[in-house]
Design an enzyme around this catalytic site. Structure first.
Site, PDB file in Angstrom:
ATOM      1  N   VAL A   1      -7.002   3.460  -2.896  1.00 39.82           N
ATOM      2  CA  VAL A   1      -6.240   4.690  -3.050  1.00 39.82           C
ATOM      3  C   VAL A   1      -5.413   5.176  -1.995  1.00 39.82           C
ATOM      4  O   VAL A   1      -4.293   5.666  -2.291  1.00 39.82           O
ATOM      5  CB  VAL A   1      -7.463   5.674  -3.338  1.00 39.82           C
ATOM      6  CG1 VAL A   1      -6.792   7.112  -3.468  1.00 39.82           C
ATOM      7  CG2 VAL A   1      -8.103   5.476  -4.733  1.00 39.82           C
TER       8      VAL A   1
ATOM      9  N   SER B   1      -2.125   3.246  -2.132  1.00 38.26           N
ATOM     10  CA  SER B   1      -1.385   3.627  -3.430  1.00 38.26           C
ATOM     11  C   SER B   1      -0.593   5.171  -3.378  1.00 38.26           C
ATOM     12  O   SER B   1       0.054   5.514  -4.043  1.00 38.26           O
ATOM     13  CB  SER B   1      -2.212   3.594  -4.587  1.00 38.26           C
ATOM     14  OG  SER B   1      -2.692   2.276  -4.655  1.00 38.26           O
ATOM     15  N   GLU B   2      -1.720   5.944  -2.844  1.00 39.88           N
ATOM     16  CA  GLU B   2      -1.225   7.614  -2.750  1.00 39.88           C
ATOM     17  C   GLU B   2      -0.103   7.839  -1.585  1.00 39.88           C
ATOM     18  O   GLU B   2       0.543   8.587  -1.990  1.00 39.88           O
ATOM     19  CB  GLU B   2      -2.408   8.292  -2.512  1.00 39.88           C
ATOM     20  CG  GLU B   2      -3.494   8.413  -3.696  1.00 39.88           C
ATOM     21  CD  GLU B   2      -2.915   9.423  -4.881  1.00 39.88           C
ATOM     22  OE1 GLU B   2      -2.090  10.100  -4.660  1.00 39.88           O
ATOM     23  OE2 GLU B   2      -3.600   9.061  -5.854  1.00 39.88           O
ATOM     24  N   SER B   3      -0.586   7.268  -0.352  1.00 39.68           N
ATOM     25  CA  SER B   3       0.484   7.614   0.770  1.00 39.68           C
ATOM     26  C   SER B   3       1.107   6.479   1.622  1.00 39.68           C
ATOM     27  O   SER B   3       1.546   6.749   2.536  1.00 39.68           O
ATOM     28  CB  SER B   3      -0.465   8.511   1.687  1.00 39.68           C
ATOM     29  OG  SER B   3      -1.446   7.951   2.361  1.00 39.68           O
TER      30      SER B   3
ATOM     31  N   TYR C   1      -0.609   3.210 -11.911  1.00 37.63           N
ATOM     32  CA  TYR C   1      -1.403   3.759 -10.878  1.00 37.63           C
ATOM     33  C   TYR C   1      -2.592   2.786 -11.048  1.00 37.63           C
ATOM     34  O   TYR C   1      -3.153   2.166 -10.194  1.00 37.63           O
ATOM     35  CB  TYR C   1      -1.546   5.189 -11.042  1.00 37.63           C
ATOM     36  CG  TYR C   1      -2.629   5.561  -9.913  1.00 37.63           C
ATOM     37  CD1 TYR C   1      -1.890   5.919  -8.711  1.00 37.63           C
ATOM     38  CD2 TYR C   1      -4.085   5.778 -10.125  1.00 37.63           C
ATOM     39  CE1 TYR C   1      -2.797   6.248  -7.571  1.00 37.63           C
ATOM     40  CE2 TYR C   1      -4.707   6.429  -8.962  1.00 37.63           C
ATOM     41  CZ  TYR C   1      -4.142   6.627  -7.697  1.00 37.63           C
ATOM     42  OH  TYR C   1      -4.948   6.834  -6.752  1.00 37.63           O
TER      43      TYR C   1
END
Length: 199
Positions: A71, A74-76, A179
């Site tokens: 996560v 993928s997020e930052s 995502y």
């Protein structure tokens, strides 16, 4: 004349012996490249940081640390200062309202982890793990639903789940479909590349 012939024969034999050694060396280098180059390449694409913080918070909230790493990537892309135009902040791109909600539900100690400091990696990971745990509990351990909800919200996932047992088929947001694939792929990569990271 005889000594010249002997010298030529000696040179040929030395060269002839060198050929198998060269072939073995080439095969060894090729084998090394195929064994380690992909790992080195993928490690540059899937870096891992903050292992201690992930281990502590994932363990406290009963979440797979490899899912947390996936996560974050993928997020930052591991940038603790990352922010979105919608106001999500930090490694796990949390909204301050979501962090406040984790405190009000008693999942995070707000005195120890201030939701106002979401750029702090340890604080962000604590809230992110709490939120993932909350989503996993809500969806009875269904990881794909929790991942999709992390991106699109619980209400959307509830609606999609009613339409099709295969969540990926029901998702109507291309961004959430991508995502879900991205997080699952990253999780598998992290498990493969860093098998001892969270022990």
């Amino acid at each position: 004349m005889g000594s010249k012939l002997m010298n030529r024969r000696g040179s040929f034999l030395r060269w002839y012996r060198a050929v198998p050694l060269t072939v073995v060396l080439i095969f060894g280098l090729v084998s090394f490249a195929f064994t380690f180059a992909p790992s080195l390449l993928f490690k540059s694409m899937y870096p891992l940081r903050y292992e201690d913080e992930i281990t502590a918070s994932a363990s406290a909230h009963g979440v797979d640390p490899y899912l947390v790493a996936a996560v974050i990537r993928s997020e930052s892309s591991w940038d603790p200062e990352a922010s979105s135009h919608q106001g999500a902040r930090g490694l796990m791109q949390l909204m301050p309202e979501t962090a406040q909600d984790m405190v009000s539900k008693g999942l995070v100690d707000g005195k120890r982890y201030s939701y106002e400091n979401l750029e702090d990696p340890a604080i962000n990971i604590e809230y992110g793990c709490a939120y993932l745990s909350y989503l996993l509990t809500y969806f009875n351990g269904a990881t794909d639903r929790a991942i999709a909800a992390y991106n699109a919200g619980m209400g959307n996932v509830d609606g999609w789940a009613k339409q099709d047992k295969l969540l990926h088929n029901a998702i109507t947001f291309p961004e959430t479909q991508a995502y879900l694939v991205r997080v699952n792929m990253a999780k598998a990569r992290y498990q493969e590349l860093y098998p001892q990271a969270f022990r």
